[in-house]
Design a protein around this motif. Structure first.
Motif, short mmCIF file in Angstrom:
data_model
loop_
_atom_site.label_atom_id
_atom_site.label_comp_id
_atom_site.label_asym_id
_atom_site.label_seq_id
_atom_site.Cartn_x
_atom_site.Cartn_y
_atom_site.Cartn_z
N SER A 223 -1.23 13.71 4.99
CA SER A 223 -0.36 14.94 5.09
C SER A 223 0.62 14.60 4.48
N ALA A 224 1.43 13.50 4.47
CA ALA A 224 2.87 13.17 4.04
C ALA A 224 2.68 13.04 2.54
N LEU A 225 1.55 12.82 1.96
CA LEU A 225 1.46 12.41 0.58
C LEU A 225 1.11 13.89 -0.27
N LYS A 226 0.72 14.98 0.34
CA LYS A 226 0.55 16.14 -0.22
C LYS A 226 2.09 16.94 -0.36
N GLY A 227 1.66 17.97 -1.22
CA GLY A 227 2.99 18.55 -1.63
C GLY A 227 3.63 18.38 -3.02
N TRP A 228 2.88 17.15 -3.68
CA TRP A 228 3.36 16.57 -4.84
C TRP A 228 2.96 17.61 -5.80
N SER B 80 -5.08 4.49 6.83
CA SER B 80 -5.75 5.37 6.57
C SER B 80 -5.82 6.82 7.51
N GLN B 81 -4.69 6.72 8.31
CA GLN B 81 -4.69 7.88 9.41
C GLN B 81 -4.39 9.20 8.42
N ASP B 82 -4.65 10.21 9.10
CA ASP B 82 -4.68 11.51 8.41
C ASP B 82 -3.07 11.84 8.29
N THR B 83 -2.16 11.40 9.25
CA THR B 83 -0.91 11.68 8.89
C THR B 83 -0.44 11.30 7.64
N ARG C 1 0.66 -1.21 0.03
CA ARG C 1 -0.04 -0.06 -0.04
C ARG C 1 0.82 1.25 0.02
N THR C 2 2.04 1.36 0.61
CA THR C 2 2.67 2.40 0.84
C THR C 2 3.82 2.44 -0.36
N GLY C 3 3.90 1.47 -1.44
CA GLY C 3 4.72 1.55 -2.58
C GLY C 3 6.37 1.42 -2.18
N GLY C 4 6.80 0.87 -0.80
CA GLY C 4 8.08 0.82 -0.68
C GLY C 4 8.56 2.24 -0.22
N ARG C 5 7.71 3.29 0.29
CA ARG C 5 8.00 4.53 0.68
C ARG C 5 8.38 4.35 2.12
N ALA C 6 9.78 4.77 2.54
CA ALA C 6 10.09 4.38 3.88
C ALA C 6 9.70 5.42 4.69
N ASN C 7 9.20 6.53 4.43
CA ASN C 7 8.69 7.51 5.41
C ASN C 7 7.26 7.35 5.54
N LEU C 8 6.38 6.54 4.63
CA LEU C 8 5.02 6.20 4.78
C LEU C 8 4.97 4.80 5.69
N ILE C 9 5.93 3.83 5.59
CA ILE C 9 5.95 3.09 6.54
C ILE C 9 6.28 3.36 7.88
N PHE D 88 -1.53 6.86 -2.59
CA PHE D 88 -1.65 8.22 -3.44
C PHE D 88 -2.85 8.20 -4.45
N VAL D 89 -2.76 7.08 -5.20
CA VAL D 89 -3.79 6.83 -6.22
C VAL D 89 -5.08 6.91 -5.57
N ASP D 90 -5.43 6.26 -4.37
CA ASP D 90 -6.73 6.14 -3.67
C ASP D 90 -7.15 7.94 -3.40
N MET D 91 -6.14 8.27 -2.88
CA MET D 91 -6.34 9.71 -2.30
C MET D 91 -6.82 10.48 -3.52
N LEU D 92 -6.13 10.53 -4.75
CA LEU D 92 -6.44 11.29 -5.80
C LEU D 92 -7.80 10.62 -6.55
N ARG D 93 -8.16 9.67 -6.31
CA ARG D 93 -9.34 9.22 -6.93
C ARG D 93 -10.74 9.52 -6.08
N GLU D 94 -10.39 10.01 -4.98
CA GLU D 94 -11.44 10.55 -4.05
C GLU D 94 -11.88 11.81 -4.69
#
Length: 429
Positions: free
Chosen positions: A317-322, A311-314, A275-283, A401-407
């Motif tokens: 928040s980390a996915l924003k800024g893209w 699904s936590q807000d944090t 689900r995190t795509g291997g992103r260490a910060n998200l893990i 990230f995909v799920d967030m944008l598809r909302e």
């Protein structure tokens, strides 16, 4: 009891060996500060520790019985990983840098991909090598002189000449300078005609100092796209992507085991990885959320807890800024807009190609030249938003990230970017 803190201001656990049962009971009394970093193992725990084939693991479990686990968790959020025990993966990059003759590197990646953590691990590793003086500095703006002066032991207002004179190490000692967050500095050097970077290059050619610069698009643009740049042959580019699979699984499991926490299903760490795509910060964010919410009576992480942490807000928040990959300077607004347009136009599908993207933009009335599209896709790849697979097929890296944008209403988002782009073109004309 006065407890110490380490050099970073974190509390250091005090292990109290009390042979008197009344003393142990007093230390466990409710009056004791619940945030105190004090572990008081009982006699059975001490016996287990002394007889254990892996005493460090047992010691960690004894500490977690008394100390609030959120205080000793290895899941560090923000500012890079400061402790070697919390650093996972990147063996290929570390071996490439540490097992070769000293040279210059450009470490290129998007924000929150792990540049700073890797730079700090390089610093820790290099400081263990004899004859190598390693200095790390992180820039906050285009000024590199004051930060370099500080790490070289000079007054921060020492000036350019003093810094350049102090950069070479003492005789018979090599020096490696790690410059993190170098984008604004490199962009300013372009405008100035590369005065400092030219001096860095001269020192490096003479073998007196070597450099590793870490950054994102401004650094890559000068190193990889500007054929007139003096940095073209200054160093080797290393592009960071998501963590490798095994490192992600280790990040999701080993610090948990040290806290005496287990997963109810071995597939759950794989779920976090996927689900995190291997992103260490998200893990790290997911696992920190799990640690904060764990039921310490059971110490077992179940599927429901994992889904809640995902699904936590944090996380979002980390996915924003893209949407501002190139920064906030007016001259890069068009680049940011094209990045957004490409994402909004393609994220609704599972994959896309450059040809299908060009047709989509043309249908929207927003065609862009192929070189602009290529550069935008490069930015999105370096930022680990999309990846290019076989046959030139692009897919998104992070399902969350995909799920967030598809909302969102993607068609509305596309229309807004097209209208803004059309207004810009009309204004220029």
């Amino acid at each position: 009891m006065a407890l110490r803190v380490d050099e970073d201001g974190r509390g250091v656990v005090a292990l109290v060996i009390a042979t008197d049962p009344e003393q142990r009971q007093a230390l466990h009394a409710p009056a004791l500060d619940p945030d105190a970093m004090v572990a008081v193992p009982d006699s059975a725990g001490l016996t287990t520790l002394l007889l254990a084939p892996d005493p460090l693991e047992v010691l960690a479990q004894l500490i977690t019985a008394d100390v609030r686990i959120t205080h000793i968790s290895l899941y560090q959020l923000g500012n890079g990983v400061d402790r070697a025990s919390g650093f996972f993966g990147r063996e290929r990059e570390l071996a490439h840098i540490l097992n070769r003759d000293l040279t210059n590197y450009f470490l290129v990646a998007g924000r929150q991909i792990g540049k700073t953590s890797l730079m700090k691990e390089i610093e820790r590793s290099c400081r263990r090598l004899s004859g190598l003086d390693t200095r790390y500095c992180s820039l906050t703006d285009a000024d590199s002189v004051a930060p370099l002066a500080a790490v070289l032991g000079l007054e921060v207002d020492a000036g350019v000449e003093a810094v350049l004179a102090a950069l070479p190490a003492a005789p018979k000692t090599r020096r490696l300078v790690l410059i993190d967050e170098a984008d604004a500095f490199v962009a300013a050097e372009v405008e100035r005609g590369f005065p400092l970077l030219s001096a860095f290059r001269k020192l490096s050619v003479e073998g007196r100092v070597h450099f590793i610069l870490a950054g994102f698009w401004d650094l890559y643009r000068v190193v990889g796209l500007d054929y007139q740049s003096p940095l073209r042959n200054f160093g080797e580019e290393l592009r960071l992507g998501p963590l490798e699979h095994d490192a992600c699984i280790a990040l999701a499991t080993k610090p948990m085991a040290a806290l005496n926490l287990t997963y109810a299903d071995p597939a759950l760490p794989e779920r976090i990885f996927e689900r995190t795509g291997g992103r260490a910060n998200l893990i790290a964010i997911v696992c920190a959320g799990l640690v904060a919410k764990i039921d310490l009576r059971k110490r077992v992480i179940d599927a429901e807890a994992v889904e809640m942490a995902l699904s936590q807000d944090t996380i979002f928040s980390a996915l924003k800024g893209w949407d501002r990959l190139s920064g906030n300077r007016p001259e890069v607004f068009a680049d940011n807009r094209l990045d957004r347009l490409i994402v909004y136009a393609t994220v609704g599908a599972d994959e896309f190609t450059i040809a299908s993207l060009q047709r989509r933009l043309a249908d929207l009335g927003a065609p862009h030249p192929a070189p602009e599209i290529d550069r935008a896709l490069l930015r999105l790849q370096i930022a680990a938003i999309v990846r290019r697979g076989s046959g030139g097929v692009y897919r998104y890296c992070v399902p969350l990230f995909v799920d967030m944008l598809r909302e969102c209403d993607l068609e509305q988002a596309v229309r807004q970017e097209v209208e803004a782009d059309s207004a810009r073109i009309e204004y220029i004309q």
